[in-house]
Design a protein around this motif. Sequence first.
Motif, mmCIF file in Angstrom:
data_model
loop_
_atom_site.group_PDB
_atom_site.id
_atom_site.type_symbol
_atom_site.label_atom_id
_atom_site.label_comp_id
_atom_site.label_asym_id
_atom_site.label_seq_id
_atom_site.Cartn_x
_atom_site.Cartn_y
_atom_site.Cartn_z
ATOM 1 N N ARG A 58 0.844 -1.205 0.000
ATOM 2 C CA ARG A 58 0.000 0.000 0.000
ATOM 3 C C ARG A 58 0.879 1.255 0.000
ATOM 4 N NH1 ARG A 58 -2.930 -1.354 4.058
ATOM 5 N NH2 ARG A 58 -4.352 -2.493 2.709
ATOM 6 N N ALA A 59 1.962 1.210 0.772
ATOM 7 C CA ALA A 59 2.838 2.385 0.854
ATOM 8 C C ALA A 59 3.438 2.718 -0.510
ATOM 9 C CB ALA A 59 3.940 2.136 1.881
ATOM 10 N N ILE A 60 3.806 1.671 -1.265
ATOM 11 C CA ILE A 60 4.365 1.915 -2.605
ATOM 12 C C ILE A 60 3.267 2.388 -3.549
ATOM 13 C CG2 ILE A 60 5.372 0.770 -4.626
ATOM 14 C CD1 ILE A 60 7.023 -0.930 -2.638
ATOM 15 N N ARG A 61 2.113 1.711 -3.488
ATOM 16 C CA ARG A 61 1.030 2.037 -4.404
ATOM 17 C C ARG A 61 0.545 3.478 -4.225
ATOM 18 N NH1 ARG A 61 -2.137 -1.210 -6.933
ATOM 19 N NH2 ARG A 61 -1.940 -3.030 -5.611
ATOM 20 N N GLU A 62 0.477 3.927 -2.974
ATOM 21 C CA GLU A 62 -0.136 5.229 -2.715
ATOM 22 C C GLU A 62 0.893 6.347 -2.616
ATOM 23 O OE1 GLU A 62 -2.547 4.525 0.723
ATOM 24 O OE2 GLU A 62 -3.956 3.246 -0.385
ATOM 25 N N SER A 63 2.174 6.004 -2.881
ATOM 26 C CA SER A 63 3.213 7.008 -2.695
ATOM 27 C C SER A 63 3.335 7.922 -3.903
ATOM 28 C CB SER A 63 4.534 6.285 -2.447
ATOM 29 O OG SER A 63 5.547 6.870 -3.195
ATOM 30 N N PRO A 64 3.660 9.182 -3.665
ATOM 31 C CA PRO A 64 3.873 10.098 -4.788
ATOM 32 C C PRO A 64 5.110 9.736 -5.613
ATOM 33 C CG PRO A 64 4.292 11.198 -2.679
ATOM 34 C CD PRO A 64 3.767 9.839 -2.359
ATOM 35 N N SER A 65 6.061 8.968 -5.022
ATOM 36 C CA SER A 65 7.261 8.612 -5.804
ATOM 37 C C SER A 65 7.066 7.354 -6.629
ATOM 38 C CB SER A 65 8.478 8.447 -4.890
ATOM 39 O OG SER A 65 8.152 8.507 -3.552
ATOM 40 N N LYS A 66 5.836 6.824 -6.641
ATOM 41 C CA LYS A 66 5.575 5.593 -7.407
ATOM 42 C C LYS A 66 5.857 5.798 -8.892
ATOM 43 C CE LYS A 66 1.548 4.465 -8.806
ATOM 44 N NZ LYS A 66 0.138 4.079 -8.971
ATOM 45 N N GLN A 67 6.456 4.783 -9.511
ATOM 46 C CA GLN A 67 6.707 4.802 -10.949
ATOM 47 C C GLN A 67 5.674 3.924 -11.654
ATOM 48 O OE1 GLN A 67 9.516 6.537 -12.356
ATOM 49 N NE2 GLN A 67 9.471 7.345 -10.280
ATOM 50 N N GLY A 68 5.448 4.233 -12.907
ATOM 51 C CA GLY A 68 4.596 3.368 -13.714
ATOM 52 C C GLY A 68 3.139 3.739 -13.626
ATOM 53 N N ALA A 69 2.346 3.043 -14.463
ATOM 54 C CA ALA A 69 0.917 3.334 -14.540
ATOM 55 C C ALA A 69 0.179 2.690 -13.380
ATOM 56 C CB ALA A 69 0.365 2.821 -15.871
#
Lengths: 377, 254
Positions: free
Chosen positions: A364-375
């Motif tokens: 969840r932290a990766i998915r909802e993070s502003p630094s996430k890459q990709g679609a």
Amino acid sequence: MDHQGPSVLTALGLQALFDSLRHRGYRIVGPKVRDGAIVYDDLDGVADLPQGWTDEQAPGRYRLARRDDAALFGYAVGPHSWKAFLHPSVQRLWTARREGDAVTVTPEPTSAERFAFIGVRACELKAIEIQDRVFVGGAHIDPHYRARREGAFIVAVNCAEAAGTCFCVSMGSGPKVEAGYDLALTEITEGEHRFVVEAGSEAGRQVLAELQAHAAMDGDLDAAEAVVQRTAASMGRQMRSDDLRELLAANLEHPRWDDVADRCLTCGNCTMVCPTCFCTSVEDSSDLTGAESSRTRRWDSCFTMDFTHVPGGSVRASARSRYRQWMTHKLSSWVDQFGTSGCVGCGRCLTWCPVGIDITEEVRAIRESPSKQGAGT
Amino acid sequence: MWTLEIEPDGPASAAAAPGQFNMLTAFGVGEAAISLSGDPAEPGRLVHTIRAVGPVSHALAQLRPGAALGLRGPFGAGWPMAEAAGRDVVIMAGGLGLAPLRPAIYRLLAERARYGQVQVLYGARSPADILFRRELESWRRRLDVEIEVTVDHAAVSDWRGHVGVVTTLLGRAAFDPANTVALVCGPEIMMRFCAAALGDAGVKAEAIHLSMERNMKCAIGLCGHCQFGPVFICRDGPVFRYDQVAGLLRHKEL
């Protein structure tokens, strides 16, 4: 009994199932209370089951507690999984004898043990199916796994309780068992204590036919369905899983890996309790004269430094890289390798992590993070 | 550094392709993945070049002639020899990375007419570390192959050759980048720089092939040790097309 549909067994009838399996030569293994946990071990009979016990689970926490009923399967999963029997933690592969310059190697015979597993949960059936793909689904077969797997009789149980760390619904692996069992039980504690039984194989039908089971009535089936529905609605965790392969592959340099590395002790507990983790190492040993030697395979963990050791050092020297390897393998690259996720949502890695790292929270932290890459969303 | 020749006495294993490896056992000590470094045209003579760095390689290096060892293999995907036919071939090797390339060099030289220009660019740490030195010198006497050797550092008194990293040799090499196959083996950092330099020279990523190294215990994709993102080095490699692993190589400690 000659009907083919769902049947109903009493607790007494369950003992008859144990007796029938033992009579057929099976070694009966199932849940029992030991060392303050519900573990999988040899069972003499129904009396060994953890009657009236449940478990309370949260990230980094597991406690047994008393139930206010006499349920035999009123808990989720403990630290053990069936891989301890199908893919044992220690397996000798061969022995060798040296006479002069000649060496004779004798492969270890495969096991003739036939296990009957009692109380296999839907997530665990899925985990066995996933390990099947690893050990018997590819070009190279593990003969030791295959021998134990082919001999096994599986008595599954539909979960009546979800732990605080369960998320099988998110992974599409439970709580209702769908396939891969010989018999499937649903325990009903309201009214008369009874089990709705369904056969999922010819072997299961033959065993069931010998038991004092009567055909299930609509009321029994409705009660069994309600058990599964209730469990499905009470998952302790959720994790969106349809895009995990792409999400994690696109975020191998996400700052969250540094964050989790600050908490991870790289102890490897998550890999030991995970029902799908399959990695092993081998070690050779010899007697003092060097005439006799043998090779033994042991469970290994991608959290150790040795795991990736090459002459130049360890490839994954940092905690960040080792946690990333474990989680991205489980949820992402496993799909590339074996066509399914490596996660069944059993929650063991949350519960048995000494610092309570929660894989659903990390995603969840990766998915909802502003630094996430990709679609993706 | 030891070169070990093995005569199989068990059931004959399949003939190895250039770039494949075997799992060698020193009984009572353990097993290690060792690439084949001999001529694939001589399947009765399995040649392995070993640097004695760990307990297994050390025990293998200490075997006396006539001693028995355990062998499984050959494993893995090797160099794309068929794809190289009719094209220029650039071989870039670093250190011990010359060993798994040697079977490919033997085949290139034995069937010289099948290929275009053949370049062997080899980098070693120092003159003393040059592997197969006499063989390199004898190849260098041929008129149909370019052999260039460079070292990272050397005293002026014992080296008159090139000094510098192996990529510096690329500018001197004659090949048609649009019609070249490159075979690269060495430390990972060296392979990344080689792939970049070959790309700068105009060689397409899909024509560059690298041989990867990881810890291996089983060689058949079951032990999990050699994972590199989605691939198992033992089963899917060790030789990979650069475009298939370039994205993975960008990540440290993968």
